[in-house]
Design a protein around this motif. Structure first.
Motif, PDB file in Angstrom:
ATOM      1  N   SER A 186      49.088   7.503 -59.341  1.00 33.89           N
ATOM      2  CA  SER A 186      49.522   7.913 -60.688  1.00 33.89           C
ATOM      3  C   SER A 186      51.071   8.790 -60.779  1.00 33.89           C
ATOM      4  CB  SER A 186      48.776   8.810 -60.577  1.00 33.89           C
ATOM      5  OG  SER A 186      46.892   8.319 -61.482  1.00 33.89           O
ATOM      6  N   GLY A 187      51.953   8.633 -61.907  1.00 36.81           N
ATOM      7  CA  GLY A 187      53.298   9.320 -61.697  1.00 36.81           C
ATOM      8  C   GLY A 187      53.707   9.413 -62.971  1.00 36.81           C
ATOM      9  N   ILE A 188      55.397   9.951 -62.238  1.00 37.09           N
ATOM     10  CA  ILE A 188      56.180   9.307 -64.041  1.00 37.09           C
ATOM     11  C   ILE A 188      56.652   8.705 -63.849  1.00 37.09           C
ATOM     12  CG2 ILE A 188      58.038  10.001 -64.384  1.00 37.09           C
ATOM     13  CD1 ILE A 188      56.211  12.554 -64.438  1.00 37.09           C
ATOM     14  N   ASN A 189      56.171   7.642 -65.637  1.00 31.74           N
ATOM     15  CA  ASN A 189      56.902   6.382 -65.569  1.00 31.74           C
ATOM     16  C   ASN A 189      58.461   6.775 -65.770  1.00 31.74           C
ATOM     17  OD1 ASN A 189      57.840   4.035 -66.598  1.00 31.74           O
ATOM     18  ND2 ASN A 189      56.254   4.489 -68.753  1.00 31.74           N
ATOM     19  N   ASP A 203      56.556  10.618 -70.172  1.00 35.70           N
ATOM     20  CA  ASP A 203      56.150   8.891 -69.414  1.00 35.70           C
ATOM     21  C   ASP A 203      54.858   9.622 -68.428  1.00 35.70           C
ATOM     22  OD1 ASP A 203      55.301   6.979 -72.180  1.00 35.70           O
ATOM     23  OD2 ASP A 203      55.011   5.910 -70.265  1.00 35.70           O
ATOM     24  N   ILE A 204      53.748   9.103 -68.256  1.00 38.92           N
ATOM     25  CA  ILE A 204      53.117   9.011 -66.847  1.00 38.92           C
ATOM     26  C   ILE A 204      51.894   8.142 -67.069  1.00 38.92           C
ATOM     27  CG2 ILE A 204      51.316  10.753 -65.592  1.00 38.92           C
ATOM     28  CD1 ILE A 204      52.208  12.811 -68.896  1.00 38.92           C
ATOM     29  N   ASN A 205      52.302   7.419 -65.941  1.00 36.33           N
ATOM     30  CA  ASN A 205      51.316   6.096 -65.104  1.00 36.33           C
ATOM     31  C   ASN A 205      50.052   6.658 -64.728  1.00 36.33           C
ATOM     32  OD1 ASN A 205      52.472   4.331 -66.144  1.00 36.33           O
ATOM     33  ND2 ASN A 205      53.804   4.153 -64.546  1.00 36.33           N
ATOM     34  N   LEU A 206      48.537   7.074 -65.230  1.00 36.01           N
ATOM     35  CA  LEU A 206      47.872   7.527 -64.699  1.00 36.01           C
ATOM     36  C   LEU A 206      46.559   6.256 -64.346  1.00 36.01           C
ATOM     37  CD1 LEU A 206      46.761  10.825 -67.204  1.00 36.01           C
ATOM     38  CD2 LEU A 206      47.850  10.754 -64.509  1.00 36.01           C
ATOM     39  N   THR A 207      46.218   6.349 -62.702  1.00 34.45           N
ATOM     40  CA  THR A 207      44.934   5.762 -62.749  1.00 34.45           C
ATOM     41  C   THR A 207      43.403   6.101 -62.635  1.00 34.45           C
ATOM     42  OG1 THR A 207      47.011   4.356 -61.523  1.00 34.45           O
ATOM     43  CG2 THR A 207      44.285   3.944 -61.282  1.00 34.45           C
ATOM     44  N   THR A 222      39.066  -5.340 -68.707  1.00 32.13           N
ATOM     45  CA  THR A 222      40.011  -5.172 -67.258  1.00 32.13           C
ATOM     46  C   THR A 222      39.729  -6.097 -66.507  1.00 32.13           C
ATOM     47  OG1 THR A 222      38.398  -3.367 -65.737  1.00 32.13           O
ATOM     48  CG2 THR A 222      40.166  -2.585 -68.045  1.00 32.13           C
ATOM     49  N   PRO A 223      40.652  -6.167 -65.516  1.00 29.84           N
ATOM     50  CA  PRO A 223      41.055  -7.067 -64.198  1.00 29.84           C
ATOM     51  C   PRO A 223      40.113  -6.667 -63.201  1.00 29.84           C
ATOM     52  CG  PRO A 223      42.897  -6.766 -64.758  1.00 29.84           C
ATOM     53  CD  PRO A 223      41.962  -5.948 -65.907  1.00 29.84           C
ATOM     54  N   ASP A 224      39.401  -5.277 -62.896  1.00 28.80           N
ATOM     55  CA  ASP A 224      38.930  -5.146 -62.068  1.00 28.80           C
ATOM     56  C   ASP A 224      38.143  -3.556 -62.411  1.00 28.80           C
ATOM     57  OD1 ASP A 224      37.105  -3.653 -60.285  1.00 28.80           O
ATOM     58  OD2 ASP A 224      39.152  -4.139 -58.293  1.00 28.80           O
ATOM     59  N   GLY A 225      36.860  -3.118 -63.149  1.00 23.96           N
ATOM     60  CA  GLY A 225      36.370  -2.652 -63.866  1.00 23.96           C
ATOM     61  C   GLY A 225      36.483  -1.176 -63.062  1.00 23.96           C
ATOM     62  N   ARG A 226      36.526  -0.686 -61.849  1.00 22.05           N
ATOM     63  CA  ARG A 226      36.850  -0.137 -60.769  1.00 22.05           C
ATOM     64  C   ARG A 226      37.664   0.842 -60.813  1.00 22.05           C
ATOM     65  NH1 ARG A 226      35.370  -3.050 -55.569  1.00 22.05           N
ATOM     66  NH2 ARG A 226      36.535  -4.301 -56.388  1.00 22.05           N
ATOM     67  N   ALA A 227      39.162   0.571 -61.453  1.00 22.83           N
ATOM     68  CA  ALA A 227      40.024   0.976 -61.142  1.00 22.83           C
ATOM     69  C   ALA A 227      40.855   0.879 -63.213  1.00 22.83           C
ATOM     70  CB  ALA A 227      41.225   0.858 -60.529  1.00 22.83           C
ATOM     71  N   PHE A 228      41.644   1.435 -63.739  1.00 21.24           N
ATOM     72  CA  PHE A 228      42.587   1.197 -64.482  1.00 21.24           C
ATOM     73  C   PHE A 228      43.550   1.934 -64.495  1.00 21.24           C
ATOM     74  CE2 PHE A 228      38.993   2.973 -66.875  1.00 21.24           C
ATOM     75  CZ  PHE A 228      39.722   4.190 -67.867  1.00 21.24           C
ATOM     76  N   THR A 229      44.702   1.072 -65.289  1.00 15.85           N
ATOM     77  CA  THR A 229      45.732   2.237 -65.504  1.00 15.85           C
ATOM     78  C   THR A 229      45.992   2.602 -67.444  1.00 15.85           C
ATOM     79  OG1 THR A 229      46.709   1.761 -63.927  1.00 15.85           O
ATOM     80  CG2 THR A 229      48.114   2.730 -64.330  1.00 15.85           C
ATOM     81  N   LEU A 230      46.485   3.746 -67.573  1.00 19.40           N
ATOM     82  CA  LEU A 230      46.953   4.128 -69.268  1.00 19.40           C
ATOM     83  C   LEU A 230      48.122   4.909 -68.800  1.00 19.40           C
ATOM     84  CD1 LEU A 230      43.258   5.312 -70.706  1.00 19.40           C
ATOM     85  CD2 LEU A 230      44.237   2.850 -70.672  1.00 19.40           C
ATOM     86  N   ARG A 231      48.787   4.641 -69.977  1.00 14.52           N
ATOM     87  CA  ARG A 231      50.153   5.809 -69.796  1.00 14.52           C
ATOM     88  C   ARG A 231      49.767   7.093 -70.957  1.00 14.52           C
ATOM     89  NH1 ARG A 231      53.704   2.028 -72.588  1.00 14.52           N
ATOM     90  NH2 ARG A 231      55.018   3.544 -73.023  1.00 14.52           N
ATOM     91  N   GLU A 232      50.234   8.121 -70.629  1.00 10.42           N
ATOM     92  CA  GLU A 232      49.867   8.962 -71.588  1.00 10.42           C
ATOM     93  C   GLU A 232      51.215   9.479 -72.116  1.00 10.42           C
ATOM     94  OE1 GLU A 232      47.152  12.134 -70.991  1.00 10.42           O
ATOM     95  OE2 GLU A 232      45.673  10.363 -69.931  1.00 10.42           O
ATOM     96  N   HIS A 233      51.177  11.043 -72.427  1.00  6.82           N
ATOM     97  CA  HIS A 233      53.013  10.989 -72.924  1.00  6.82           C
ATOM     98  C   HIS A 233      53.429  11.986 -73.882  1.00  6.82           C
ATOM     99  CE1 HIS A 233      56.756   9.033 -73.712  1.00  6.82           C
ATOM    100  NE2 HIS A 233      57.084  10.256 -74.978  1.00  6.82           N
TER     101      HIS A 233
END
Length: 816
Positions: A186-189, A203-207, A222-233
């Motif tokens: 995770s980190g800053i977009n 803007d932030i990428n959060l896994t 999702t491609p892999d249900g064990r992890a997915f990434t969203l963006r919060e703002h």
């Protein structure tokens, strides 16, 4: 449909709404401030300057002093793509007043508590007493990196890179497993982290990683249900000036807003105060609107829906003009390169999901005043397809131009509806009683039968804002001198009441126990009785004509099940509204002196007519599905249609016609004998013996379903008798449920038990009276009814009969 928080929008930032993003500069070309602590960082000048270290991912925040205040707006920039879960692209989060306070070698991020306050600005001691009674929230301690000229430089990385939208709890509530933020992923977009003169956008990428087995929806999407990434703002916005004047909420006009406790109120006034949510609108010296409200439509909407969306949003231009606020509202396309999450833009976005769902009007605002700062309307991409299914089921699938016109007319209506929410307006579910009075109602398409018996959809959806909408905009956005504002608002309300503009909303329409038959979702008539007659008449014609013509040549016939569901259940909303007549009570948000009657029981003769219509809907010919239709409803429908859209079946792989009939019969009887509705029947009859009683209602349903009064005489199987059995089973199950319901009124439980005894005994006599050579299905049916009734009456143990199958989604554009 609005988001659960208040729907609002802003013009505070209008002066900077198209300002160019400040140029980011590497500090190597400048004298490094803060003792070189920002050396090698990229500087983003603006409201609160940012310093980004691309190597470490850290973000330093520059503050102008030891205590800095701003608005903090939170949004979800990207979505999970699932309506049942509800994590949508563009979803509005919370809005806060945040204060950054220095405390030694750190700066505390404090969320101020504006739910409790004192408006007595002359009494600092009283304001202190309130502030010290209700706590703020310190959500972060930001390490102090350096100081220079009174400015503070803090490491805000952990403040920004956190889950502000509470994604794990949302997933847990939806049964989707346990997830937590994976900080190493995770980190800053940086691409969408920008700065402007009055707003700082981060803007932030959060896994999110699963701590166990992923939920089925997440795993499917999702491609892999064990992890997915969203963006919060996050948007840090300069506090609006004090020129905005809050407007007190009035229950007779449908606005969202903010609620708070004001402990400075005199004892004659309630502690809880409410102000509406709305844009700031001002007149210039020339009398014209100085700061028009501007909305931006997402160009990513596909045509022809994109143009229809723009046309629907423009209805509010007409509403503001008619309200005497000419030029107060304007709509444009979102400029290329603009970020829809930027606090300067009021946006209408396209919402793609895995399945159909709600369109939503949400917004963010100043929690101190209710002033709207950013509008976010989210238009569901499936809505057009769902509306097309209804069209095809009614009219067939051959007329491409007509079906497109039908769908786009609905797109315009719903676009205006959701933008209405972002302007601050709530649902008005009584507006259909005064001829399409508001786009804030949920309208069923106007479908009628011509004198020749043809289905007519020529007036399916209305065009333009309703009279109520114009009136509500006048009240909410009208600009008046401070000295005469209250008088002007009272005059507008008085004028609206004289014209019959009523307002009742979700809490009056949605609950199963709702009592006012005028207040409904998806209706289109002045009375429930009129709507029922239109809907059932069209339904009969549509079912009789239903066949291959409802799918296009070359399409799989399995689509027929998806198209048949909205036809078979077409009258379900008329059923709901008609059922509110039983034990019904009309009411208004009356205020002393406004001439409105607070409550009025529905007249006895009207209740009995409504009951007769509902019982008529249980006749075999209303429950049955034509043989010509059943022959077309083959297996494997789920190969082309999501399961949720289909009829359930206990006869798989074949279509379950008896199961569908039972679902409809149970729907009818459960609505008629709903728990609180039954209690109102008891109460109304107690105070007025002329009123419909609960006993009479139950007896009427039993008579309408041909409950046996003696020995059954049926000796041969028939489809008609099978339909009667379905309705009889639905009645008995409802009575058992009422008798066993500890939350039901004791008088209701007592009457349910009495009628269970009578009907159970009659069923037992019918079973025993059938000769051995008689119909075995009838003996089995009546014996089962008698046994279930007896089990409860003798042991107080509720039997467990097979429940009615779940119907496909009720709301045409929602979920169950």
């Amino acid at each position: 449909m609005p988001t659960l928080r208040s729907s609002r929008v802003t013009t505070v930032l209008a002066a900077a709404s198209l300002a160019v993003c400040a140029v980011a500069r590497p500090l190597a070309a400048q004298a490094a401030p803060f003792g070189g602590k920002t050396a090698g960082h990229e500087r983003l000048d603006g409201f609160l300057p940012l310093h980004h270290d691309a190597r470490t991912g850290k973000v330093l925040l520059e503050l102008p002093g030891d205590s800095t205040r701003a608005l903090l707006l939170t949004t979800l920039a990207t979505g999970l793509g699932s309506n049942p879960v509800g994590l949508d692209r563009g979803m509005s989060g919370e809005n806060y007043v945040v204060r950054f306070d220095r405390s030694g070698e750190k700066v505390l991020a404090v969320l101020e508590n504006w739910q409790y306050r004192s408006s007595d600005t002359a009494n600092a001691a009283h304001q202190r007493s309130v502030a010290e009674a209700f706590p703020p929230s310190i959500v972060a301690a930001l390490p102090l990196v350096g100081t220079e000229g009174g400015r503070l430089l803090v490491d805000a990385t952990d403040f920004f890179v956190r889950d502000w939208m509470d994604v794990p709890r949302t997933l847990e509530r939806a049964g989707q497993g346990s997830y937590a933020v994976a900080r190493d992923r995770s980190g800053i977009n940086r691409a969408l982290t920008r700065n402007f003169p009055r707003n700082t956008e981060v803007d932030i990428n959060l896994t999110f990683a699963s701590g166990g087995r992923p939920g089925p929806i997440v795993e499917r999407i999702t491609p892999d249900g064990r992890a997915f990434t969203l963006r919060e703002h996050l948007s840090l916005v300069a506090l609006p000036d004090g020129a905005y004047r809050p407007r007190e909420w009035d229950p007779r006009v449908g606005y969202f807003g903010i609620r708070f406790h004001d402990f400075a109120q005199p004892i004659q006034r309630p502690l809880q105060q409410a102000w509406i949510g709305r844009h700031r609108l001002l007149r210039g010296p020339d009398g014209r609107i100085a700061n028009p409200i501007v909305y931006y439509v997402d160009p990513g909407i596909p045509e022809p829906v994109k143009t229809a969306t723009m046309q629907g949003v423009k209805w509010w231009e007409e509403a503001f003009d008619k309200a005497g606020l000419t030029g107060g509202f304007r709509v444009e396309w979102l400029p290329a390169g603009a970020d829809p999450m930027d606090a300067r833009y009021n946006v209408v976005q396209w919402e793609n999901r895995n399945e159909r769902g709600w369109s939503v009007g949400g917004s963010l605002g100043d929690p101190r005043t209710g002033e709207i700062l950013k509008a976010m309307a989210r238009m569901d991409s499936h809505r057009a397809r769902t509306d097309y299914n209804l069209y095809a089921g009614l009219m067939g699938a051959e007329a491409a131009a007509a079906d497109t016109a039908f769908v786009l007319s609905r797109v315009r209506q719903v676009s205006a509806h959701e933008v209405g929410h972002t302007l601050g307006l709530g649902h008005n579910y009584i507006a259909s009683t005064y001829e399409r009075g508001s786009v804030m109602d949920y309208p069923a398409p106007r479908v009628r039968l011509t004198p020749a018996g043809e289905i007519d959809i020529s007036q399916a959806y209305d065009v333009g804002p309703g009279e109520y909408d114009v009136w509500a905009i006048r009240w909410g956005y009208g600009i008046f001198p401070a000295a005469s504002e209250k008088d002007s608002l009272r005059a507008i309300v008085r004028e609206g009441l004289q014209k019959g503009f009523l307002y009742l909303s979700d809490g009056d329409a949605r609950p199963e126990f709702a009592s006012d038959p005028r207040v409904n979702l998806w209706d289109d008539a002045a009375t429930p009785e009129e709507f029922w007659r239109h809907q059932t008449g069209v339904r009969r014609v549509a079912m009789a004509r239903f066949g291959e013509r409802v799918v296009r040549p070359g399409d799989p016939l399995a689509l027929l099940q998806e198209r048949f569901a909205p036809v078979y259940f077409m009258h379900r909303f008329a059923l709901n509204s008609l059922a509110k007549t039983i034990g019904g009570m009309e009411y208004a948000s009356a205020m002393r002196g406004d001439g409105q009657q607070a409550t009025r029981a529905v007249a006895a003769d009207r209740q009995r007519r409504a009951l007769a219509l509902l019982v008529g809907g249980l006749r075999p010919r209303e429950l049955a599905i034509p043989d010509t239709v059943r022959a077309l409803l083959g297996p494997n429908a789920s190969a082309v249609t999501p399961d949720v859209e289909l009829f359930r079946s206990r006869t798989r792989p074949t279509f379950d016609a008896l199961g569908a009939a039972r679902t409809l019969a149970q729907m009818t009887i459960d609505a008629t004998l709903q728990r609180e509705r039954a209690a109102r029947l008891v109460q109304q009859h107690a105070f007025d013996p002329r009123q419909l009683s609960l006993a009479e209602a139950i007896d009427s349903i039993a008579a309408g379903t041909r409950w046996p009064t003696g020995a059954a005489s049926t000796t041969t199987a028939s489809a008609e008798q099978a339909m009667r059995f379905v309705a009889q089973r639905a009645l008995l199950d409802r009575l058992i449920a009422l008798a066993a319901d500890s939350d039901a009124a004791p008088e209701v439980r007592a009457m349910a038990e009495l009628k269970l005894g009578e009907l159970g005994a009659a069923a037992g006599r019918a079973a025993r009276g059938l000769p051995n050579g008689g119909r075995i299905e009838a003996r089995a049916h009546y014996r089962s009814l008698a046994t279930d009734a007896e089990q409860w009456l003798t042991s107080r143990e509720a039997p467990k009969p097979s429940p009615a199958l779940v119907a496909p989604p009720g709301d045409p554009f929602g979920q169950p």
